[in-house]
Design a protein around this motif. Sequence first.
Motif, PDB file in Angstrom:
ATOM      1  N   ILE A 252      -1.004 -19.053  29.477  1.00 20.93           N
ATOM      2  CA  ILE A 252       0.260 -18.820  30.169  1.00 20.93           C
ATOM      3  C   ILE A 252       1.411 -18.214  29.962  1.00 20.93           C
ATOM      4  CG2 ILE A 252       0.664 -19.783  33.237  1.00 20.93           C
ATOM      5  CD1 ILE A 252      -1.293 -21.839  32.830  1.00 20.93           C
ATOM      6  N   ILE A 253       1.700 -17.249  30.080  1.00 22.56           N
ATOM      7  CA  ILE A 253       3.553 -15.878  30.740  1.00 22.56           C
ATOM      8  C   ILE A 253       3.727 -15.520  32.134  1.00 22.56           C
ATOM      9  CG2 ILE A 253       4.095 -14.631  29.342  1.00 22.56           C
ATOM     10  CD1 ILE A 253       2.955 -14.605  26.943  1.00 22.56           C
ATOM     11  N   SER A 254       5.130 -15.857  31.838  1.00 19.94           N
ATOM     12  CA  SER A 254       5.829 -15.352  33.344  1.00 19.94           C
ATOM     13  C   SER A 254       6.619 -14.264  32.125  1.00 19.94           C
ATOM     14  CB  SER A 254       6.482 -16.355  34.019  1.00 19.94           C
ATOM     15  OG  SER A 254       7.707 -15.651  34.556  1.00 19.94           O
TER      16      SER A 254
ATOM     17  N   GLY B 129       6.610 -16.657  25.073  1.00 23.87           N
ATOM     18  CA  GLY B 129       5.326 -16.557  25.288  1.00 23.87           C
ATOM     19  C   GLY B 129       4.544 -15.666  23.816  1.00 23.87           C
ATOM     20  N   LEU B 130       5.360 -15.054  23.736  1.00 19.22           N
ATOM     21  CA  LEU B 130       6.123 -14.233  22.297  1.00 19.22           C
ATOM     22  C   LEU B 130       5.108 -15.191  21.212  1.00 19.22           C
ATOM     23  CD1 LEU B 130       5.841 -11.846  19.923  1.00 19.22           C
ATOM     24  CD2 LEU B 130       8.505 -12.770  19.819  1.00 19.22           C
ATOM     25  N   LYS B 131       5.348 -16.729  20.731  1.00 20.20           N
ATOM     26  CA  LYS B 131       5.134 -17.530  19.958  1.00 20.20           C
ATOM     27  C   LYS B 131       3.873 -18.172  20.309  1.00 20.20           C
ATOM     28  CE  LYS B 131       6.698 -21.238  16.828  1.00 20.20           C
ATOM     29  NZ  LYS B 131       8.217 -22.186  17.181  1.00 20.20           N
ATOM     30  N   ASN B 132       3.613 -18.437  21.459  1.00 11.79           N
ATOM     31  CA  ASN B 132       1.868 -18.702  22.197  1.00 11.79           C
ATOM     32  C   ASN B 132       0.974 -17.424  21.530  1.00 11.79           C
ATOM     33  OD1 ASN B 132       2.606 -21.639  22.951  1.00 11.79           O
ATOM     34  ND2 ASN B 132       3.443 -20.378  24.948  1.00 11.79           N
ATOM     35  N   LEU B 133       1.539 -15.751  21.902  1.00 15.50           N
ATOM     36  CA  LEU B 133       0.447 -14.735  22.212  1.00 15.50           C
ATOM     37  C   LEU B 133       0.214 -15.187  20.267  1.00 15.50           C
ATOM     38  CD1 LEU B 133      -0.383 -12.856  23.398  1.00 15.50           C
ATOM     39  CD2 LEU B 133       1.514 -11.731  23.477  1.00 15.50           C
ATOM     40  N   ILE B 134       1.307 -15.431  19.291  1.00 12.06           N
ATOM     41  CA  ILE B 134       0.803 -14.492  18.265  1.00 12.06           C
ATOM     42  C   ILE B 134       0.175 -15.960  17.482  1.00 12.06           C
ATOM     43  CG2 ILE B 134       1.998 -14.725  15.558  1.00 12.06           C
ATOM     44  CD1 ILE B 134       4.212 -13.481  16.755  1.00 12.06           C
TER      45      ILE B 134
END
Length: 357
Positions: free
Chosen positions: A229-231, A259-264
């Motif tokens: 989940i990202i805004s 969000g970048l850290k979670n996505l990576i």
Amino acid sequence: MSFKCGIVGLPNVGKSTLFNALTNSSKAQAENFPFCTIEPNIGIVPVPDERLDILAKISKSKKKIYTTISFIDIAGLVKGASKGEGLGNKFLSHIREVDAIVHLVRCFESEKIQNINLNIDPIRDLEIIETEMKLADLESIQKRLDKKNRKNIDEKQIKILELASEVINKGENTDIINHNFEEKDLKLSGLLSIKPKIFVCNVDENSIAKGNKHTSEVINHYGEDNTIIISAEIENQINQLDKSEKINYMKLLNIKNTGLKNLIKKGYKILKLETFFTSGPEESRAWTIKKNCSAPSAAGEIHSDFEKGFIKAETVSYLDFVDCNGWLESKNKGKMRLEGKDYIVRDGDILNFRFNT
């Protein structure tokens, strides 16, 4: 190696806003109308890793070099894209170049932002894109298995294409294809529908911490392991702040990681990637490798000559390197090991390669 993530979704779900947030740039035009991004925008982003920061301090390195991830902002797909609707064929061709697909889906209500459909329905939107990729694959498979072209394809690729055609036509899960063939062969097939996928729910400020009914639908349908989940809008705002303001703002919003850290983190997991390090007075550097990578293959990430002339790898685990405050004490305390060609590199290893030129 640097891996590429293609950000896809229907028009106006926030792809360009997310791209700007992830790359901390304004390269993509975040405009409120479909197809504002025609050519794909590409941003190369350093992968944040606190371990590298610590290694650079210990080794008193002159330079610190992070490994990278590339994000490609691919313009909005619509129903009929596989037949050329909405410049679809062009956009679909860009997806073939990526290692993983980031499916961005709208999970917020807003009267200000135009929506191509009458209501917010993330599962419907995701299925539209999945269907278009499968249709594009079927068209590609049909052409390649035609009598004229078939003779130019090796037997393994023919088997992949035939199984893919069967699975897609039956409406079965394309994971069946991934389980039956090696990754390198699957990559050569160029099929869109078998690429690893991350489902990103774009939400409003109030839904960042706990999600909402739309994000619950996505998680229930595609699984928590593949969904984040990202805004995109809030990520953009966070990037405009200095370090202390960023920390305070994230605490206020109850966000632990960007969000970048979670996505990576999610990308590394689905692509089965790990990191090893080199560290010395000149530079400390992070390198991305596949899990179960041998020491010579890891050496090849630095230079092909390192792999060809590989002799041994001086190896220290990250925790031992930190505990011993560098190479010297790691050697003195017997924490440094000499590993050969069969050694499988572990995440966090600090390596120094011995090789013949």
